[in-house]
Write a protein that holds these residues in place. Structure first.
Motif, PDB file in Angstrom:
ATOM      1  N   TYR A 187      10.373 -25.229  -4.148  1.00  0.00           N
ATOM      2  CA  TYR A 187      11.006 -23.924  -4.371  1.00  0.00           C
ATOM      3  C   TYR A 187      12.305 -23.769  -3.591  1.00  0.00           C
ATOM      4  O   TYR A 187      13.124 -22.900  -3.900  1.00  0.00           O
ATOM      5  CB  TYR A 187      10.025 -22.802  -4.048  1.00  0.00           C
ATOM      6  CG  TYR A 187       9.037 -22.584  -5.168  1.00  0.00           C
ATOM      7  CD1 TYR A 187       9.307 -21.663  -6.185  1.00  0.00           C
ATOM      8  CD2 TYR A 187       7.871 -23.326  -5.251  1.00  0.00           C
ATOM      9  CE1 TYR A 187       8.424 -21.481  -7.239  1.00  0.00           C
ATOM     10  CE2 TYR A 187       6.971 -23.152  -6.299  1.00  0.00           C
ATOM     11  CZ  TYR A 187       7.260 -22.226  -7.290  1.00  0.00           C
ATOM     12  OH  TYR A 187       6.392 -22.065  -8.337  1.00  0.00           O
ATOM     13  N   ASN A 188      12.548 -24.592  -2.573  1.00  0.00           N
ATOM     14  CA  ASN A 188      13.856 -24.600  -1.915  1.00  0.00           C
ATOM     15  C   ASN A 188      14.938 -25.090  -2.867  1.00  0.00           C
ATOM     16  O   ASN A 188      16.078 -24.602  -2.859  1.00  0.00           O
ATOM     17  CB  ASN A 188      13.812 -25.492  -0.668  1.00  0.00           C
ATOM     18  CG  ASN A 188      12.980 -24.884   0.440  1.00  0.00           C
ATOM     19  OD1 ASN A 188      12.957 -23.667   0.616  1.00  0.00           O
ATOM     20  ND2 ASN A 188      12.289 -25.732   1.189  1.00  0.00           N
ATOM     21  N   GLN A 189      14.589 -26.079  -3.708  1.00  0.00           N
ATOM     22  CA  GLN A 189      15.543 -26.568  -4.692  1.00  0.00           C
ATOM     23  C   GLN A 189      15.787 -25.530  -5.785  1.00  0.00           C
ATOM     24  O   GLN A 189      16.905 -25.404  -6.288  1.00  0.00           O
ATOM     25  CB  GLN A 189      15.025 -27.872  -5.294  1.00  0.00           C
ATOM     26  CG  GLN A 189      14.971 -29.026  -4.299  1.00  0.00           C
ATOM     27  CD  GLN A 189      14.429 -30.303  -4.916  1.00  0.00           C
ATOM     28  OE1 GLN A 189      13.983 -30.307  -6.059  1.00  0.00           O
ATOM     29  NE2 GLN A 189      14.459 -31.381  -4.155  1.00  0.00           N
ATOM     30  N   ILE A 190      14.729 -24.808  -6.160  1.00  0.00           N
ATOM     31  CA  ILE A 190      14.909 -23.724  -7.128  1.00  0.00           C
ATOM     32  C   ILE A 190      15.842 -22.650  -6.552  1.00  0.00           C
ATOM     33  O   ILE A 190      16.747 -22.147  -7.234  1.00  0.00           O
ATOM     34  CB  ILE A 190      13.547 -23.113  -7.517  1.00  0.00           C
ATOM     35  CG1 ILE A 190      12.723 -24.143  -8.307  1.00  0.00           C
ATOM     36  CG2 ILE A 190      13.735 -21.840  -8.346  1.00  0.00           C
ATOM     37  CD1 ILE A 190      11.341 -23.667  -8.682  1.00  0.00           C
ATOM     38  N   PHE A 191      15.642 -22.328  -5.282  1.00  0.00           N
ATOM     39  CA  PHE A 191      16.503 -21.337  -4.603  1.00  0.00           C
ATOM     40  C   PHE A 191      17.953 -21.830  -4.588  1.00  0.00           C
ATOM     41  O   PHE A 191      18.883 -21.058  -4.841  1.00  0.00           O
ATOM     42  CB  PHE A 191      15.996 -21.111  -3.179  1.00  0.00           C
ATOM     43  CG  PHE A 191      16.859 -20.181  -2.370  1.00  0.00           C
ATOM     44  CD1 PHE A 191      16.817 -18.804  -2.575  1.00  0.00           C
ATOM     45  CD2 PHE A 191      17.733 -20.686  -1.412  1.00  0.00           C
ATOM     46  CE1 PHE A 191      17.616 -17.954  -1.835  1.00  0.00           C
ATOM     47  CE2 PHE A 191      18.538 -19.846  -0.670  1.00  0.00           C
ATOM     48  CZ  PHE A 191      18.482 -18.472  -0.886  1.00  0.00           C
ATOM     49  N   PHE A 192      18.137 -23.138  -4.323  1.00  0.00           N
ATOM     50  CA  PHE A 192      19.477 -23.722  -4.305  1.00  0.00           C
ATOM     51  C   PHE A 192      20.168 -23.542  -5.651  1.00  0.00           C
ATOM     52  O   PHE A 192      21.351 -23.168  -5.722  1.00  0.00           O
ATOM     53  CB  PHE A 192      19.364 -25.210  -3.945  1.00  0.00           C
ATOM     54  CG  PHE A 192      20.668 -25.952  -3.991  1.00  0.00           C
ATOM     55  CD1 PHE A 192      21.525 -25.945  -2.908  1.00  0.00           C
ATOM     56  CD2 PHE A 192      21.044 -26.649  -5.131  1.00  0.00           C
ATOM     57  CE1 PHE A 192      22.739 -26.632  -2.950  1.00  0.00           C
ATOM     58  CE2 PHE A 192      22.248 -27.341  -5.186  1.00  0.00           C
ATOM     59  CZ  PHE A 192      23.096 -27.327  -4.089  1.00  0.00           C
ATOM     60  N   LEU A 193      19.448 -23.784  -6.745  1.00  0.00           N
ATOM     61  CA  LEU A 193      20.022 -23.642  -8.083  1.00  0.00           C
ATOM     62  C   LEU A 193      20.278 -22.176  -8.432  1.00  0.00           C
ATOM     63  O   LEU A 193      21.293 -21.838  -9.060  1.00  0.00           O
ATOM     64  CB  LEU A 193      19.087 -24.276  -9.124  1.00  0.00           C
ATOM     65  CG  LEU A 193      18.962 -25.801  -9.064  1.00  0.00           C
ATOM     66  CD1 LEU A 193      17.862 -26.285 -10.005  1.00  0.00           C
ATOM     67  CD2 LEU A 193      20.270 -26.478  -9.406  1.00  0.00           C
TER      68      LEU A 193
END
Length: 426
Positions: free
Chosen positions: A368-374
């Motif tokens: 979910y950190n990568q989702i937040f990044f996007l």
């Protein structure tokens, strides 16, 4: 329940042997009979009894098939088509007489391959004893450079409720062509209820080159069972690439047995397994190296949703004479819901020191950190989630050379996972 199933299969065999009797089928029937009578339960027997439950078992029937309806599900590719429907080759669709492949169909199970030594199970005995057509495939012209792809289609239909239509197949394929070949195996599941049981032996003789694609697609919600046992015998200087794309029925069980019996050969095996609802996929891969300077690379990816389960068991065996072997196994999997499960068991059995072998396992969920990044870059949550999900399996699709085939299988995967096709935007 056990006695009821045994009686059903016994009656089926009595009818079957009137037209298809051979010593080999009788031998395998006795083995099957012993398993069904035995009080001991292994996983194969337990699952088989569970499939049948209290349903009436029927050994494939000839039903009227809407050919135009079937063609809607086929990949539109330029290939020699062999279409299996309810346990037999349909000659109206299949290109039996062609310039590239010699296809032989026998009523009697008399074909013996002397090197067969893989472990048999209840499903292989079913195939050997109850198959109505034994199919062997050879290359017509060994020196021909441009040989059309072979498109193997398995299509089953059942119009009756509470009856399981069982289709058994036994196929032998012999390759001895030095130029690249492409095989496509497509299992089409459209309605309920049947058990598709396939037993393949594929012999890759010296200098063979083969790309083999397998697709098990789920067109509708159904309760079907697909059982596949494969044996691959790899001789000298063979290059073999295998790609599996499995989108679950109620149950998929696949047993792959790869045996290197020659030198300087290479196997690249990549698979993508997708399971959702309450479905189950069970994969067993056995790779045995017996000669020197061979390489096997396995990359398996799995995604589970809802209450589905995927079991993946792999054994890489390096025997004493298999020096300079390079063996690799890699498992990666995503759990997209708390109730789904993935069980992975990689094993190495190495009997000499002059080898290079590795294995790795990853199981997790989307970061979910990568989702937040996007999302911080203006991408919606849904699209960010989908980007990460599809990028997980995208590298396994890149090596499909046929662009039309690649687009079609990607479309089916996106539909199966309920993901929009957004790649044209990037």
């Amino acid at each position: 329940m056990k006695n009821n199933i045994y009686k059903q299969i016994k009656n089926i065999y009595k009818l079957h042997k009137k037209c298809h009797f051979s010593k080999k089928s009788e031998f395998n029937w006795l083995k099957l009979e012993n398993i069904l009578k035995n009080k001991l339960y292994d996983n194969n027997k337990k699952n088989f009894l569970k499939y049948i439950n209290n349903n009436l078992l029927i050994n494939n029937q000839n039903l009227l098939i809407n050919i135009n309806k079937l063609k809607k599900f086929l990949f539109k590719i330029d290939a020699i088509i062999i279409c299996f429907i309810n346990g037999k080759i349909n000659k109206n669709i299949s290109n039996i007489n062609n310039l590239y492949y010699n296809i032989n169909i026998k009523k009697y199970n008399t074909c013996n391959f002397k090197d067969i030594n893989s472990q048999q199970n209840i499903y292989t005995y079913l195939s050997e004893s109850l198959t109505k057509e034994i199919v062997t495939i050879h290359i017509h012209d060994k020196k021909k450079i441009n040989i059309m792809p072979l498109y193997l289609v398995y299509f089953n239909i059942n119009n009756e409720k509470n009856k399981i239509f069982m289709s058994n197949y036994r196929n032998y394929i012999y390759l001895n062509n030095k130029h690249p070949l492409i095989f496509i195996e497509h299992h089409i599941n459209i309605n309920q209820l049947y058990l598709n049981n396939i037993y393949n032996t594929l012999i890759l003789n010296n200098d063979s080159q083969l790309e083999y694609y397998k697709f098990i697609t789920n067109e509708n919600k159904n309760k079907n069972y697909c059982i596949i046992n494969n044996e691959f015998y790899i001789h000298n200087n063979v290059f073999f690439k295998k790609h599996d794309f499995l989108m679950s029925n109620k149950n998929i069980e696949q047993n792959n047995n790869f045996k290197f019996i020659g030198k300087k050969s290479k196997l690249i095996y990549k698979s993508i397994s997708l399971a959702k609802n309450n479905n189950f996929i069970n994969l067993n891969n056995y790779v045995e190296h017996n000669r020197q300077n061979c390489c096997s690379i396995q990359i398996h990816k799995a995604i589970t949703l809802d209450n589905s389960i995927i079991n993946s068991i792999g054994l890489l065996k390096i025997n004493k004479n298999a020096i300079k072997t390079d063996g690799q196994i890699n498992y990666s999997s995503l759990l997209l819901s708390k109730s789904s499960k993935i069980n992975i068991q990689p094993r190495l059995d190495i009997l000499n020191h002059d080898v290079k072998c590795t294995h790795s396992v990853f199981t997790g969920k989307l970061d979910y950190n990568q989702i937040f990044f996007l999302r911080m870059r203006g991408i919606s949550f849904k699209k960010a989630y989908n980007i990460l999900l599809i990028s997980f399996i995208l590298d396994s699709l890149k090596e499909i050379k046929n662009n039309d085939l690649k687009k079609k299988i990607l479309k089916k995967i996106l539909f199966y996972l309920s993901i929009e096709n957004f790649f044209h935007e990037f």
